[in-house]
Design an enzyme around this catalytic site. Structure first.
Site, PDB file in Angstrom:
ATOM      1  CB  CYS A   2      -0.922  -0.007   1.221  1.00 19.56           C
ATOM      2  SG  CYS A   2      -1.781  -1.589   1.469  1.00 19.56           S
ATOM      3  NE  ARG A  48      -6.761  -3.939   2.519  1.00 15.98           N
ATOM      4  CZ  ARG A  48      -7.708  -4.838   2.718  1.00 15.98           C
ATOM      5  NH1 ARG A  48      -8.980  -4.485   2.649  1.00 15.98           N
ATOM      6  NH2 ARG A  48      -7.401  -6.092   3.012  1.00 15.98           N
ATOM      7  CB  ALA A  50      -7.344  -5.695  -0.987  1.00 19.16           C
ATOM      8  CB  ILE A  51      -2.190  -8.558  -0.613  1.00 19.83           C
ATOM      9  CG1 ILE A  51      -1.672  -7.459  -1.557  1.00 19.83           C
ATOM     10  CG2 ILE A  51      -1.460  -9.875  -0.867  1.00 19.83           C
ATOM     11  CD1 ILE A  51      -1.777  -7.772  -3.023  1.00 19.83           C
ATOM     12  CG  LEU A  52      -2.368 -11.182   3.170  1.00 18.16           C
ATOM     13  CD1 LEU A  52      -1.387 -11.102   4.331  1.00 18.16           C
ATOM     14  CD2 LEU A  52      -2.483 -12.623   2.669  1.00 18.16           C
ATOM     15  CG  ASN A  74       3.744   0.322   2.034  1.00 16.32           C
ATOM     16  OD1 ASN A  74       3.284  -0.537   1.299  1.00 16.32           O
ATOM     17  ND2 ASN A  74       4.797   1.053   1.701  1.00 16.32           N
ATOM     18  N   GLY A  75       3.059  -2.885   3.201  1.00 16.97           N
ATOM     19  CA  GLY A  75       3.954  -4.006   2.952  1.00 16.97           C
ATOM     20  C   GLY A  75       3.333  -5.328   3.321  1.00 16.97           C
ATOM     21  CG  ASP A  99       0.175  -8.424   6.618  1.00 16.21           C
ATOM     22  OD1 ASP A  99      -0.882  -7.821   6.332  1.00 16.21           O
ATOM     23  OD2 ASP A  99       1.224  -8.249   5.984  1.00 16.21           O
ATOM     24  N   GLY A 364      13.397 -12.426  -8.682  1.00 16.17           N
ATOM     25  CA  GLY A 364      14.707 -12.882  -8.224  1.00 16.17           C
ATOM     26  C   GLY A 364      15.572 -11.769  -7.675  1.00 16.17           C
TER      27      GLY A 364
END
Length: 627
Positions: A2, A48, A50-52, A74-75, A99, A364
């Site tokens: 975010c 935001r 939204a990931i989780l 954020n993160g 989280d 990577g």
């Protein structure tokens, strides 16, 4: 993933319209939701992605149930499920599956002592309203950015500089000495900022203080990596490889956690293909994404197809819009500060195309720094004898030969004369203020103050004095090149398209493990990443683990040699422009552009830096000029 912004102090912003105006500047970092909270002497704003837990329970800023604590985060904290289980066993109850709530409750219990338990990439602000205390934190390696601005006794902060510039009356006074860093390196070290009065919280640092005296808080380091000198007795090579494999596999497993689609950015190199192999071995079947550069030496599409077939992964080849010099204006818009790594162009285009496939992307990044993958590491193994020659002899050779050598060889010879092995700090880029091409471009008021290398380069290099050259190079790259070039490029390109980029090689456990490895497991006089190649040998085709590093570049020379490219550069760099007057030497730019047909890589890099600086000035300098 975010974006955040805020202010501490008696004049902390409270007007909803002003707060919303700032929020819009970083909408790209969080298009799914936004929010803000204010209180006596503080304001927090948030965007935001939204990931989780995609529900409204993930709205931020997030308050504790009793209202005492608030956080803007954020993160990602990848080990949040393990931490959540611990907290549940201690009697905590959760309202969401994020989280962020795990971090909030952990900080409520342990304060700054909890930082060592967080495995992730993040920048966050935590407030204890009752105690009138705050904690501002940036992750260990600096994956997530955080800018600061002290105003009187107060403090402003934001994920991107453009948000701080959106405050009414925010200054844009040019920090002229920063031009030395940029023209030499092509980017700005964390220790400086292009505008006066602004700063960046260093990687692995935090700020703690009183809400009523926030401007006096000073950063302190809570984590740093130390690359051990090459004199430690290792365990057996087989045991070392086995331990590394377990660490990397766990780092990949943690980074597959998401409530939105996850894909892997896969080239034909060792790092990204090994990530793909470990993801597949864990039972996951993420889509692999690759980008082609038709006809270019950097194109690895065919190799990516081979790897995907070998691993049984679905491969999608991303349609990349043709890149060109004109992309410099878009890069200026997203970077806020001058940033001239040419690979930012393909990175930007890849993230643009990848967003149609997934929101979370595995990469990577960090593998080269951890395991000795850059060409400069191999080159220094080959040229150790140069450092054995007396410095007076190297300087005499440079003085006698420099007029008879082309720019590239003259540059290499100039580097060889640097004291204390500083050749290792500038071996794979310009980074040399003494070099004639760079020196000719310096504004007259700065040329007299320029030493051999930028001050931050000298400071970071000297901090590792007494170690072997390879250990020093790796330590240096963790302090400068990784956080200020590689991770800036990845963050801005991915967040510009509202995507989250995760790299298992940036797991702090992997970094700490690699920092203890002996050089013989990393680099020979022919190639780097030896131990990673050994791991890849068991899982990937020979063309991957035995192949040479291709890099991720663009054909700057070809673009600039073309009639249209030369005309573009001349129009931008030689026209009379009040904004860019004094940012570089006009006669030096004219000489640089005189012979495009014979242009080498060295000159092309310098011209690109001038084009970036020009585009940045047109985008970010006030039209009435600088002060």
């Amino acid at each position: 993933m975010c974006g955040l912004f805020g202010e501490f102090g008696p004049e902390a912003l409270r007007d909803p319209a002003d707060i919303e105006a700032i929020s819009r500047t970083i909408h790209h970092r969080g298009p799914d939701d936004g929010g803000s909270k204010t209180g006596p002497g503080w304001m927090l704003g948030f965007r935001r992605l939204a990931i989780l837990d995609l529900s409204a329970a993930g709205h931020q800023p997030l308050h504790s149930e009793d209202g005492r604590y608030v956080i803007a985060f954020n993160g990602e904290v990848y080990n949040y499920l393990e931490l959540r289980e611990e907290l549940l066993a201690q009697g905590e109850r959760f309202r969401s599956g994020t989280d962020t709530e795990v971090v909030l409750r952990l900080l409520m219990r342990e304060g700054a002592a909890a930082l060592g338990r967080l495995n992730g990439m993040f920048a966050f602000v935590f407030i204890d309203k009752l105690a009138r205390r705050f904690l501002i934190v940036r992750d260990r390696l600096g994956v997530k950015p955080l800018y600061l601005c002290r105003q009187g006794g107060g403090l402003r902060f934001a994920s991107e500089l453009k948000a701080l510039l959106a405050w009414q009356g925010a200054g844009r006074s040019l920090n002229r000495p920063a031009l030395l860093d940029f023209l030499s390196l092509g980017y700005l070290p964390n220790a400086t900022c292009i505008f006066q009065g602004y700063a960046k919280l260093p990687a692995g640092h935090c700020l703690e203080g009183d809400l009523d005296n926030a401007g006096r808080a000073e950063p302190r380091c809570y984590w740093s990596v130390t690359v051990a000198p090459d004199d430690r007795p290792p365990q057996t090579d087989a045991a070392t490889r086995e331990e590394l494999q377990a660490l990397l596999a766990d780092a990949v497993r943690l980074r597959m956690r998401s409530d939105v689609p996850v894909a892997i950015l896969m080239s034909g190199g060792v790092d990204s293909t090994l990530v793909a192999a470990l993801a597949q071995a864990s039972g996951a079947t993420p889509v692999a994404l690759t980008a082609g550069f038709a006809g270019a030496d950097e194109d690895e599409t065919a190799l990516a197809r081979t790897v995907a077939r070998h691993l049984g992964l679905t491969l999608r080849e991303l349609p990349i819009h043709a890149a060109s010099l004109a992309d410099v204006d878009e890069l200026a818009r997203i970077h806020d500060e001058p940033f001239a790594d040419p690979s930012a162009i393909p990175m930007f285009r890849i993230c643009e195309a990848a967003r149609r496939e997934a929101t979370v992307l595995l990469s990577g990044d960090g593998g080269d720094e951890a395991f000795g993958g850059y060409r400069r590491y191999v080159e220094m193994q080959r040229h150790q004898s140069l450092l054995m020659l007396p410095n007076w002899l190297r300087r005499a050779a440079w003085t006698g030969l420099r007029g008879r050598l082309g720019p590239s060889r003259q540059y290499r010879l100039a580097k060889a004369t640097l004291p204390d092995g500083l050749i290792g700090a500038v071996f794979d880029g310009l980074g040399l203020l003494r070099e004639s091409g760079v020196r000719a471009l310096l504004p007259s008021d700065l040329a007299g103050t320029a030493g051999d290398v930028p001050a931050e380069v000298a400071r970071l290099w000297s901090a590792s004095r007494g170690r072997d050259i390879l250990s020093r190079q790796r330590q240096f790259d963790y302090g400068l090149y990784l956080p200020d070039d590689v991770l800036v490029k990845s963050d801005r390109a991915s967040m510009a398209h509202s995507t989250e980029l995760r790299s298992p090689f940036l797991d702090y456990r992997v970094v700490e493990f690699a920092a203890r490895l002996p050089n013989r497991l990393l680099v020979s006089d022919r190639q780097g990443k030896l131990i990673l190649r050994d791991l890849a040998r068991e899982r990937l085709p020979r063309d991957v683990w035995a192949g040479r590093k291709k890099g991720f570049g663009v054909p700057l020379k070809e673009w600039l040699r073309a009639p249209g490219g030369l005309a573009f550069a001349r129009e931008r760099l030689l026209e009379r422009n009040a904004l860019t007057a004094g940012l570089w030497s006009r006669p030096g730019a004219e000489r640089l552009l005189q012979d495009a047909g014979a242009m080498g890589t060295h000159a092309a890099q310098l011209i690109w830096r001038l084009l970036v600086l020009d585009a940045w000035a047109r985008t970010w300098l006030p039209t009435e000029g600088t002060s």
